[in-house]
Design an enzyme around this catalytic site. Structure first.
Site: not given
Ligand code: DOR
Length: 444
Positions: A64-65, A96, A181, A305, A309
């Site tokens: 996730h970038f 997402n 997922h 994955d 954050h």
């Molecule tokens: O913990 C998670 N964070 N699981 C996910 O499937 C999405 C990801 C995120 O995009 O932060």
């Protein structure tokens, strides 16, 4: 006959489909042109690789970038720098973001932001929604599309398809493998009160093994009904493994380094919300069962994955703290450390990070050290011992849950289409990332 190459990687140990042994790699126009003893050949550049292992470039099929929409955490450029620092040559990025990657325009926008700006090669998942299900067969053939992503349990962002009829419609449109997922949304809603304020160790009690088992069971039933190939992302429970093993003709599965490394009983008290992730890190019994399934071949690929954050966001009181942790840069060293400890063979590592993604996603021209393939290499020193530290992290979030861990095995170089993109922690410019091509998708 002596030949002339653009570049020769000389005197290393190669992991080819023939096995692991000494040899050289000759590259012409970004492709592997010759493998084996190339003594006597000439080249514009010779890279001495004595003592190093040359593996097919590691493909991380889940990151996730955050661009567009949350560039404070990461963007395509910083995420790709983290990738190449960690020996990763291609990434598949998740939908997402904000806006979500659920329209052809949003996908094309990501591809144009990424080309020659990301340091590694890339593809993007197209997010399934109840509204776009009927257009997915066209979407999955677009340039830069890694395939379809389906969130059946909610996580960061608002992509969710949990109604059985809507899932059926998604699976019924298109042919390529759908990445899922898999957590049961209704059960997550019912159990939300089990979260204890300020206690991230209640995360796996709320999102329990039964939530994963129940949903994976329903998903497999629907995949069989629609005869659609499905890839279950980030397996976190022992409970799902027999179902996966019983359906290998249709179902593939991913494991992540964190689910294979952390024991929740030890990690939540030590790391708190830093190790909060969906699906959750669980206890050693689940971790060890996933490792056993990986050795047995039930797990097809490793994905990080990578879900960055900021530390400030992670400092919020649970459950306000967001789920996700960075991982693209640490996948190779953490898993090579498992190789050094004898929990995994080097051949299996290569299978999980290159051959596996090539096979299950139908990647064109990447994933093997073989003549004619892209010269994508992850060059590692299996004997190097190094400490993983936050200083080394190139991700914008600036931290890793593995800080302080001493590992054996380290990525020394990242080579993409014959070009040394990273060498001994230095990234070369300019960035030259290009879309990955797929046998059943966009072939350029
Ligand atoms: O913990 C998670 N964070 N699981 C996910 O499937 C999405 C990801 C995120 O995009 O932060």
């Amino acid at each position: 006959m002596p030949r002339n190459f653009d570049i020769i990687f000389q005197g290393g140990t190669l992991a080819t489909p023939d096995g692991v042994g000494p040899g050289d790699i000759g590259v012409i126009d970004g492709h592997i042109a010759a493998l084996g003893g190339l003594g006597g050949a000439s080249a514009g550049e010779v890279v001495h690789c004595r003592g190093l292992h040359l593996l097919p470039g590691v493909i991380d099929s889940q990151v996730h970038f955050r661009e567009p929409g949350a560039e404070l955490k990461e963007d395509l450029q910083t995420g790709s720098r983290a990738a190449v620092m960690g020996g990763v040559t291609s990434v598949f990025e998740m939908p997402n973001t904000n806006p979500t990657t659920t329209t052809p325009e949003a996908l094309a926008d990501k591809v144009s932001r990424a080309r020659n700006r990301m340091d590694c090669d890339f593809a993007f998942y197209y997010g399934a929604s109840a509204d776009n299900a009927e257009s997915l067969a066209e979407a999955e053939r677009l340039e830069g599309c890694a395939g379809i992503k389906l969130f059946m349990g909610s996580s960061t962002g608002d992509l969710l398809v949990d109604e059985t009829e809507a899932v059926r419609r998604v699976l019924a449109h298109g042919r390529r493998r759908v990445a899922v997922h898999s957590e049961d949304e209704a059960r997550l809603r019912e159990r939300a009160d089990l979260r204890r304020s300020g206690d991230p160790s209640s995360h796996p009690e709320w999102r329990d093994p039964e939530a994963a088992r129940l949903n994976t069971e329903r998903l497999i039933r629907l995949a069989r009904e629609t005869l659609r190939r499905v890839h279950v992302l980030h397996i976190s429970t022992a409970d799902e493994l027999p179902m996966l093993a019983a359906n290998k003709d249709l179902i593939t599965a991913e494991a992540t380094p964190h689910h294979l490394t952390f024991d929740g009983d030890e990690a939540y008290p030590r790391l708190g919300a830093l190790v909060q992730m969906n699906p959750p890190v669980r206890n050693a019994a689940h971790r060890d069962a996933i490792f056993a399934a990986l050795r047995a071949g039930v797990i097809d690929v490793l994905g990080s994955d990578h879900a960055p954050h900021t530390l400030e966001e992670k400092g919020a009181i649970y459950p306000q703290s967001p789920s996700g942790m960075p991982g693209v840069q640490t996948l190779v060293p953490v898993m090579l450390d498992h190789v050094a400890s004898g929990r995994l063979t080097l051949q299996r590592f290569v299978d999980l990070t290159a051959h596996g993604p090539q096979r299950i996603f139908g990647i064109a021209g990447k994933g093997r050290l073989a003549v004619g393939y892209d010269a994508d290499l992850t060059i590692v020193d299996l004997k190097a011992q190094r400490d993983i530290s936050n200083d080394w992290i190139a991700s914008r979030c600036g931290w890793t849950p593995y800080a302080g861990m001493r590992v054996a095995g380290w990525p020394v170089g990242t080579v993409i289409r014959g070009r040394r993109v990273m060498w001994e922690d230095e990234i070369s410019s300019p960035a030259g990332g290009q879309p990955v091509r797929f046998q059943e998708g966009w072939l350029g």
